[in-house]
Motif scaffolding. Structure first.
Motif, PDB file in Angstrom:
ATOM      1  N   GLY A 187     -50.983-117.883 -48.407  1.00  0.00           N
ATOM      2  CA  GLY A 187     -50.330-116.887 -49.258  1.00  0.00           C
ATOM      3  C   GLY A 187     -50.834-115.477 -48.998  1.00  0.00           C
ATOM      4  N   ARG A 188     -52.153-115.338 -48.853  1.00  0.00           N
ATOM      5  CA  ARG A 188     -52.706-114.006 -48.581  1.00  0.00           C
ATOM      6  C   ARG A 188     -52.227-113.474 -47.225  1.00  0.00           C
ATOM      7  NH1 ARG A 188     -57.421-116.245 -51.157  1.00  0.00           N
ATOM      8  NH2 ARG A 188     -58.242-116.890 -49.120  1.00  0.00           N
ATOM      9  N   GLN A 189     -52.207-114.368 -46.230  1.00  0.00           N
ATOM     10  CA  GLN A 189     -51.755-113.959 -44.899  1.00  0.00           C
ATOM     11  C   GLN A 189     -50.280-113.567 -44.932  1.00  0.00           C
ATOM     12  OE1 GLN A 189     -54.006-113.960 -42.263  1.00  0.00           O
ATOM     13  NE2 GLN A 189     -52.450-112.835 -41.144  1.00  0.00           N
ATOM     14  N   LEU A 190     -49.479-114.352 -45.654  1.00  0.00           N
ATOM     15  CA  LEU A 190     -48.053-114.061 -45.767  1.00  0.00           C
ATOM     16  C   LEU A 190     -47.824-112.690 -46.404  1.00  0.00           C
ATOM     17  CD1 LEU A 190     -45.080-115.048 -45.569  1.00  0.00           C
ATOM     18  CD2 LEU A 190     -45.382-116.013 -47.869  1.00  0.00           C
ATOM     19  N   LYS A 191     -48.547-112.399 -47.477  1.00  0.00           N
ATOM     20  CA  LYS A 191     -48.383-111.116 -48.172  1.00  0.00           C
ATOM     21  C   LYS A 191     -48.785-109.947 -47.271  1.00  0.00           C
ATOM     22  CE  LYS A 191     -49.654-108.622 -52.369  1.00  0.00           C
ATOM     23  NZ  LYS A 191     -50.399-108.672 -53.665  1.00  0.00           N
ATOM     24  N   LYS A 209     -39.564-119.743 -39.980  1.00  0.00           N
ATOM     25  CA  LYS A 209     -38.708-118.567 -40.095  1.00  0.00           C
ATOM     26  C   LYS A 209     -39.516-117.334 -40.469  1.00  0.00           C
ATOM     27  CE  LYS A 209     -34.005-117.490 -41.451  1.00  0.00           C
ATOM     28  NZ  LYS A 209     -32.779-118.021 -42.091  1.00  0.00           N
ATOM     29  N   ALA A 210     -40.466-117.503 -41.409  1.00  0.00           N
ATOM     30  CA  ALA A 210     -41.296-116.376 -41.831  1.00  0.00           C
ATOM     31  C   ALA A 210     -42.125-115.848 -40.672  1.00  0.00           C
ATOM     32  CB  ALA A 210     -42.200-116.803 -42.983  1.00  0.00           C
ATOM     33  N   ASP A 211     -42.648-116.747 -39.867  1.00  0.00           N
ATOM     34  CA  ASP A 211     -43.461-116.336 -38.715  1.00  0.00           C
ATOM     35  C   ASP A 211     -42.628-115.494 -37.752  1.00  0.00           C
ATOM     36  OD1 ASP A 211     -46.320-117.414 -37.518  1.00  0.00           O
ATOM     37  OD2 ASP A 211     -44.915-116.830 -35.940  1.00  0.00           O
ATOM     38  N   ALA A 212     -41.374-115.891 -37.560  1.00  0.00           N
ATOM     39  CA  ALA A 212     -40.496-115.156 -36.647  1.00  0.00           C
ATOM     40  C   ALA A 212     -40.070-113.820 -37.242  1.00  0.00           C
ATOM     41  CB  ALA A 212     -39.269-116.004 -36.317  1.00  0.00           C
ATOM     42  N   GLY A 266     -46.568-113.943 -34.611  1.00  0.00           N
ATOM     43  CA  GLY A 266     -47.182-114.470 -33.403  1.00  0.00           C
ATOM     44  C   GLY A 266     -47.912-115.791 -33.591  1.00  0.00           C
ATOM     45  N   GLY A 267     -47.446-116.618 -34.549  1.00  0.00           N
ATOM     46  CA  GLY A 267     -48.063-117.935 -34.771  1.00  0.00           C
ATOM     47  C   GLY A 267     -49.143-117.956 -35.827  1.00  0.00           C
ATOM     48  N   LEU A 268     -49.462-116.804 -36.435  1.00  0.00           N
ATOM     49  CA  LEU A 268     -50.531-116.761 -37.444  1.00  0.00           C
ATOM     50  C   LEU A 268     -50.210-117.624 -38.658  1.00  0.00           C
ATOM     51  CD1 LEU A 268     -51.539-112.978 -37.397  1.00  0.00           C
ATOM     52  CD2 LEU A 268     -52.842-114.928 -36.506  1.00  0.00           C
ATOM     53  N   LEU A 269     -48.929-117.718 -39.016  1.00  0.00           N
ATOM     54  CA  LEU A 269     -48.533-118.557 -40.144  1.00  0.00           C
ATOM     55  C   LEU A 269     -48.367-120.011 -39.714  1.00  0.00           C
ATOM     56  CD1 LEU A 269     -45.906-116.228 -41.885  1.00  0.00           C
ATOM     57  CD2 LEU A 269     -48.302-116.584 -42.500  1.00  0.00           C
ATOM     58  N   MET A 270     -47.820-120.212 -38.534  1.00  0.00           N
ATOM     59  CA  MET A 270     -47.542-121.568 -38.061  1.00  0.00           C
ATOM     60  C   MET A 270     -48.806-122.378 -37.826  1.00  0.00           C
ATOM     61  SD  MET A 270     -44.383-120.741 -35.461  1.00  0.00           S
ATOM     62  CE  MET A 270     -44.252-122.446 -34.942  1.00  0.00           C
TER      63      MET A 270
END
Length: 290
Positions: A35-39, A80-83, A88-92
């Protein structure tokens, strides 16, 4: 002997059923990190939650739940969020851990052991092993649970089981052995079409060099598996664990004597079943009869 017990399905209305996790529950740490990374990535892109939500097909409140670690994102959202955020794969990279967080707390240790296994041996008597199930078979089985699971929970469980199948493409490849009772392959859970797809998938999995699938025929007069289904997992270094689950309860055994006995029992079961080559022919015949 060390035994870990837990409920195989959480009670309706709990965090497990809805996909929400209370703060401090095991598994919430990876959700908070995601969640923190996504935000951070969303803010870097100059998007508010509503704008970002439109790009990925989710409402702003759902984005807030993901960012605050209160809801487990599905794999499709992560991709989808990563794209969209050019991450660059940080979420995946967190997708596999997030998938395991979708299980009730008692199963997360088992899922982690499964992902670390150098050898996995499973004997099943009632349904096809989760690792081998097609998505349609998964949905059919989960829809039959009583009390009923809500749709959100079914989606979470399906995503988690599909993520576990990464074990088939992992390298170094683990040794995977499955023995299944003939009755399982004749039981049309979900209908004939679902069964056909499942049998076809077993044939595909069975062609992998590190996978052996064997059927225990109904006409066998000797069967060392009369005590029911179980799974033996071996980690690097030879440490073994035995997992059993029945009627909503699970056990994870770590005692060396217990695990050695279970491994020996599995060896006897394998010797009594059809060989992997015979099993592939047997499954092909079942498909021809449908």
């Amino acid at each position: 002997m060390t035994v870990v017990r837990g409920d195989a399905d959480a009670e309706p209305g709990s965090g497990v059923e809805t996909g929400e996790r209370p703060d401090g529950e095991p598994g919430s740490g990876v959700m908070m990190a995601f969640g923190r990374q996504l935000k951070l990535l969303r803010l870097r892109a100059g998007l508010d939650r509503a704008e970002f939500g439109k790009l990925v097909g989710y409402a702003a409140p759902s984005i807030a739940s993901f960012e605050q670690g209160r809801r487990i994102p599905q794999p499709a959202f992560i991709d989808k969020a990563d794209a969209v955020l050019d991450a660059g794969g940080l979420l995946m990279v967190l997708k596999e851990e997030l998938a395991r967080a979708q299980y009730p707390p008692f199963f997360r240790d088992m899922a982690r052991l499964e992902a670390e296994a150098v050898e996995l041996c499973a004997y099943d008597t009632h349904m096809v092993k989760g690792l081998l199930q097609t998505e349609a078979y998964m949905r059919a089985v989960l829809a039959m649970r009583r009390p009923l699971l809500d749709e959100a929970t079914i989606e979470l469980r399906v995503a988690a089981r599909l993520a576990r199948q990464e074990i088939f493409s992992r390298w170094p490849a683990p040794l995977l052995s499955f023995v299944v009772e003939e009755s399982v392959l004749r039981r049309p859970l979900g209908g004939e079409g679902v069964l056909r797809g499942q049998l076809e998938q077993l044939l595909l999995f069975g062609q992998n060099r590190n996978v052996e699938i064997q059927v225990m025929p109904l006409d066998r007069e000797d069967n060392a598996g009369v005590d029911g289904p179980f799974t033996v997992i071996t980690r690097k270094g030879g440490e073994q664990f035995v997992y059993t689950e029945v009627q909503g309860r699970s056990n994870l055994l770590t005692d060396r004597d217990e695990t050695r006995l279970a491994a020996a029992r599995y060896g006897i079961i394998r010797s009594q079943a059809l060989t992997p080559r015979e099993t592939l022919g047997f499954i092909e015949k079942l498909l021809g009869d449908l």
